[in-house]
Design a protein around this motif. Structure first.
Motif, PDB file in Angstrom:
ATOM      1  N   GLU A 118       0.923  -1.417   0.133  1.00 63.52           N
ATOM      2  CA  GLU A 118       0.140   0.033   0.043  1.00 63.52           C
ATOM      3  C   GLU A 118       0.841   1.173  -0.023  1.00 63.52           C
ATOM      4  OE1 GLU A 118      -3.611   2.524  -0.109  1.00 63.52           O
ATOM      5  OE2 GLU A 118      -3.290   0.243  -0.284  1.00 63.52           O
ATOM      6  N   GLY A 121       2.226   2.044  -3.453  1.00 66.43           N
ATOM      7  CA  GLY A 121       1.337   2.396  -4.378  1.00 66.43           C
ATOM      8  C   GLY A 121       0.825   1.270  -5.110  1.00 66.43           C
ATOM      9  N   ARG A 173       1.148  -2.124 -11.276  1.00 61.61           N
ATOM     10  CA  ARG A 173       1.524  -2.090  -9.810  1.00 61.61           C
ATOM     11  C   ARG A 173       0.370  -2.920  -9.058  1.00 61.61           C
ATOM     12  NH1 ARG A 173       5.787   0.885  -8.814  1.00 61.61           N
ATOM     13  NH2 ARG A 173       5.375   1.362  -6.434  1.00 61.61           N
TER      14      ARG A 173
END
Length: 196
Positions: A118, A121, A173
């Motif tokens: 987290e 990102g 991501r």
């Protein structure tokens, strides 16, 4: 016959015309009467062994074998059995040790992984658990197929393929803590279901 061969090496051994029986070593994945199925990470082979006593699945077995027919082997004798210990029952596992402490530690580890990603990102994703094809890795074996109506699916052995599809679709991501299911992942510290 002193060299111990794995199931995936047997065919080439006999194709070279090596004399006499070969010493085969592998993990027992199934037994039905005198029929044994031994495997390594890539291949399982069928061996007929008359008079074989019942052997626990997961045990390591060594046999002296010769080819039999086009797809199997026959064992002259069992050389050794390294017995797999019976895994504890669910009740025994919950009763013994500090189960609550282990669950707390698992929670903290998952939370730490999620917090790290987290902060970097990343987005957590969930990919399918039931898939038409369990995976393409030859050394990773799936559990038995699951029949769902007219469909035949498999439990995933890895979320990698579906995550790669998301990468190609423009989500670079991403991460996932997935439950995966693999046959032959059995031992004191291994279960067929685990988090990857």
């Amino acid at each position: 016959m002193s060299q111990l061969l794995t199931p995936s090496e047997l065919r080439a051994w006999f194709a070279r015309g090596e004399p006499g029986p070969a010493l085969l070593g592998g993990r027992l994945v199934a037994q039905q009467g005198s029929s044994l199925w031994l495997a390594d990470a890539w291949l399982s082979v069928h061996v007929e062994c008359a008079g074989a006593d019942p052997i626990a699945p997961g045990s390591l077995v060594e046999l002296a074998v010769t080819p039999h027919g086009t797809t199997g082997y026959v064992a002259e004798r069992i050389e050794a059995v390294h017995r797999h210990e019976r895994p504890p029952s669910e009740f025994e596992r919950l009763r013994s040790g500090d189960r609550a402490g282990a669950l707390r530690a698992r929670h903290k580890a998952s939370w730490a992984v999620r917090s790290y990603f987290e902060e970097q990102g990343f987005i957590e994703v969930q990919t399918p658990t039931f898939v038409p094809c369990p995976g393409l890795d030859a050394h990773v074996h799936s559990l038995a197929p699951v029949v769902r109506g007219s469909r035949i699916d498999h439990l995933i052995t890895s979320p990698e393929l579906h995550m790669k599809r998301l990468l190609v679709a423009g989500m670079p991501r991403i991460y996932q803590l997935a439950r995966v299911f693999r046959a032959e992942e059995l031992g004191p510290r291994h279960e067929p279901e685990f988090t990857l």
